[in-house]
Design a protein around this motif. Sequence first.
Motif, PDB file in Angstrom:
ATOM      1  N   ARG A  64       0.831  -1.211   0.000  1.00 10.88           N
ATOM      2  CA  ARG A  64       0.000   0.000   0.000  1.00 10.88           C
ATOM      3  C   ARG A  64       0.863   1.258   0.000  1.00 10.88           C
ATOM      4  NH1 ARG A  64      -3.786  -2.065   4.779  1.00 10.88           N
ATOM      5  NH2 ARG A  64      -1.974  -3.454   4.978  1.00 10.88           N
ATOM      6  N   GLY A  65       2.025   1.188   0.629  1.00 11.10           N
ATOM      7  CA  GLY A  65       2.951   2.314   0.555  1.00 11.10           C
ATOM      8  C   GLY A  65       3.449   2.520  -0.854  1.00 11.10           C
ATOM      9  N   MET A  66       3.756   1.408  -1.549  1.00  7.36           N
ATOM     10  CA  MET A  66       4.142   1.512  -2.951  1.00  7.36           C
ATOM     11  C   MET A  66       2.989   2.071  -3.782  1.00  7.36           C
ATOM     12  SD  MET A  66       3.687  -0.074  -6.108  1.00  7.36           S
ATOM     13  CE  MET A  66       3.124  -1.715  -5.743  1.00  7.36           C
ATOM     14  N   ALA A  67       1.754   1.620  -3.478  1.00  5.34           N
ATOM     15  CA  ALA A  67       0.590   2.140  -4.192  1.00  5.34           C
ATOM     16  C   ALA A  67       0.464   3.650  -4.006  1.00  5.34           C
ATOM     17  CB  ALA A  67      -0.678   1.437  -3.715  1.00  5.34           C
ATOM     18  N   LEU A  68       0.705   4.122  -2.780  1.00 10.20           N
ATOM     19  CA  LEU A  68       0.650   5.559  -2.519  1.00 10.20           C
ATOM     20  C   LEU A  68       1.723   6.287  -3.330  1.00 10.20           C
ATOM     21  CD1 LEU A  68      -0.340   8.061  -0.987  1.00 10.20           C
ATOM     22  CD2 LEU A  68       1.261   7.456   0.855  1.00 10.20           C
ATOM     23  N   ALA A  69       2.958   5.789  -3.275  1.00  8.66           N
ATOM     24  CA  ALA A  69       4.042   6.448  -3.996  1.00  8.66           C
ATOM     25  C   ALA A  69       3.798   6.438  -5.496  1.00  8.66           C
ATOM     26  CB  ALA A  69       5.369   5.761  -3.669  1.00  8.66           C
ATOM     27  N   TYR A  70       3.298   5.327  -6.024  1.00  8.85           N
ATOM     28  CA  TYR A  70       3.052   5.211  -7.462  1.00  8.85           C
ATOM     29  C   TYR A  70       1.774   5.926  -7.906  1.00  8.85           C
ATOM     30  CZ  TYR A  70       6.736   1.764  -8.440  1.00  8.85           C
ATOM     31  OH  TYR A  70       7.938   1.130  -8.630  1.00  8.85           O
ATOM     32  N   SER A  71       0.847   6.134  -6.979  1.00 11.61           N
ATOM     33  CA  SER A  71      -0.449   6.701  -7.358  1.00 11.61           C
ATOM     34  C   SER A  71      -0.332   8.129  -7.879  1.00 11.61           C
ATOM     35  CB  SER A  71      -1.410   6.679  -6.167  1.00 11.61           C
ATOM     36  OG  SER A  71      -1.005   7.596  -5.157  1.00 11.61           O
ATOM     37  N   GLY A  72       0.788   8.787  -7.579  1.00  9.85           N
ATOM     38  CA  GLY A  72       0.975  10.114  -8.153  1.00  9.85           C
ATOM     39  C   GLY A  72       0.983  10.074  -9.667  1.00  9.85           C
ATOM     40  N   ALA A  73       1.462   8.955 -10.242  1.00  7.92           N
ATOM     41  CA  ALA A  73       1.471   8.819 -11.697  1.00  7.92           C
ATOM     42  C   ALA A  73       0.049   8.836 -12.236  1.00  7.92           C
ATOM     43  CB  ALA A  73       2.186   7.532 -12.087  1.00  7.92           C
ATOM     44  N   SER A  74      -0.818   8.022 -11.624  1.00  3.28           N
ATOM     45  CA  SER A  74      -2.194   7.976 -12.090  1.00  3.28           C
ATOM     46  C   SER A  74      -2.922   9.286 -11.801  1.00  3.28           C
ATOM     47  CB  SER A  74      -2.930   6.803 -11.449  1.00  3.28           C
ATOM     48  OG  SER A  74      -2.694   6.764 -10.058  1.00  3.28           O
ATOM     49  N   LEU A  75      -2.625   9.887 -10.644  1.00  5.37           N
ATOM     50  CA  LEU A  75      -3.230  11.183 -10.333  1.00  5.37           C
ATOM     51  C   LEU A  75      -2.757  12.234 -11.333  1.00  5.37           C
ATOM     52  CD1 LEU A  75      -5.029  12.741  -8.378  1.00  5.37           C
ATOM     53  CD2 LEU A  75      -3.002  13.172  -6.963  1.00  5.37           C
TER      54      LEU A  75
END
Length: 404
Positions: free
Chosen positions: A127-138
């Motif tokens: 989930r931490g990786m998801a948070l860090a990577y979610s900036g790409a999708s955002l």
Amino acid sequence: MWIAPGVMMLCTLLSYIDRQTLAVLSPMILRDTGLSAQDYTEAMSAFSVAYMIANPLWGSLLDYIGLRVGMLIAVSIWTLASLSHAWVVGLLGFAVARTVLGIGEGAAFPGGFRTAIDSLPPAKQSRGMALAYSGASLGTILTPAIVTPLALRFGWRPAFVITGFLGAAWLTMWWKVARPPMLAASPGVGTRAAAKFAWPNLLDRRCWLVMSTFGLGGFGLGVSLNLCPLYLNRALGFSQAELGKLLWIPYLGYEAGYFFWGWVSDRYVGSDLRRAARVFGLLTFLALPSALIPRTDSRIAVLALFFWAMFIADGFIVLSLRVGSLIYSRGQTALVAGIGSGSWSAVLALALPVYGRWFDQKMYGVTFLSMSLVPALGTLLWLWLQGPVRVYEPEAEVESPASA
């Protein structure tokens, strides 16, 4: 302990604003410059080649010299490259600018993954990786709303200037955050640092396990990000203004996918590779509806199918990194992400020029049918390569400064 992954989320957001500005404004840019869809995809392919090489390079470098200095260097490079788009003309100019951009942005995902592993306990790392990577999708969601009004009022070139100011702001923030207690003080703390700089070993089966499901499984995400705006414009008649208002809909699938599949990886897969195989099989089946994109003239249906394609591709990416974090030692965390992102870029570098030619010829059916089938090849390769692999026990390694 969530602050550092949160700041890395802003980093990947910045990287995708820089990256997606060209894609979002592609109808306007191609019209003004006279470039064809094939020219456009060749410039994008230049980015993918550079990104392919840079990801494992930055992965090893970040493991070796540390996140703080490495990310400062990388973001400085890609900020200048993004700015340069405002002054380039022609295919060669865009190709060079995209190449330098790809070199710098190769650090974003290795840095984000390494930050999540270093900042969070094992049960929260996906989930931490998801948070860090979610900036790409955002970033893909916000870019149309940010750059389209600017381009419609001032032209497309000033839109690239704005990204330079955003990069400078992030560099200032990272300088203050990337230090204890949120991150290790140096790459020499405990077992977290790689003992030496190392390239990926292509003779290592673990390397191919990561590349098969990240590079081939996540293929639909790259195609959708690069060609969705152009398809909506050419096949369904979306204007540049309409793209600015509606592109957030398919890109929302990219955002939701990271968090959903991050939760699945933490709560269901854990450290069980047999469960990972089951999820890969499910994702392969769920990727098939992407072939229906050119089979309907409904704008709502097409937007929903692009949403679904990105959502499912995220599952391959998140789960691939989860498996990689289990079969590689913690000192090679950023390298794992570099291997995955580099393989993804390699596949796109080969495919995008072909897809661009098919787009010029309006061969949309074969484009999206092949896009839906490539993940099956990745899963089959993963199953074939899978065998007895050592799973590293996360609890055996040094706890993170943040959790301490």
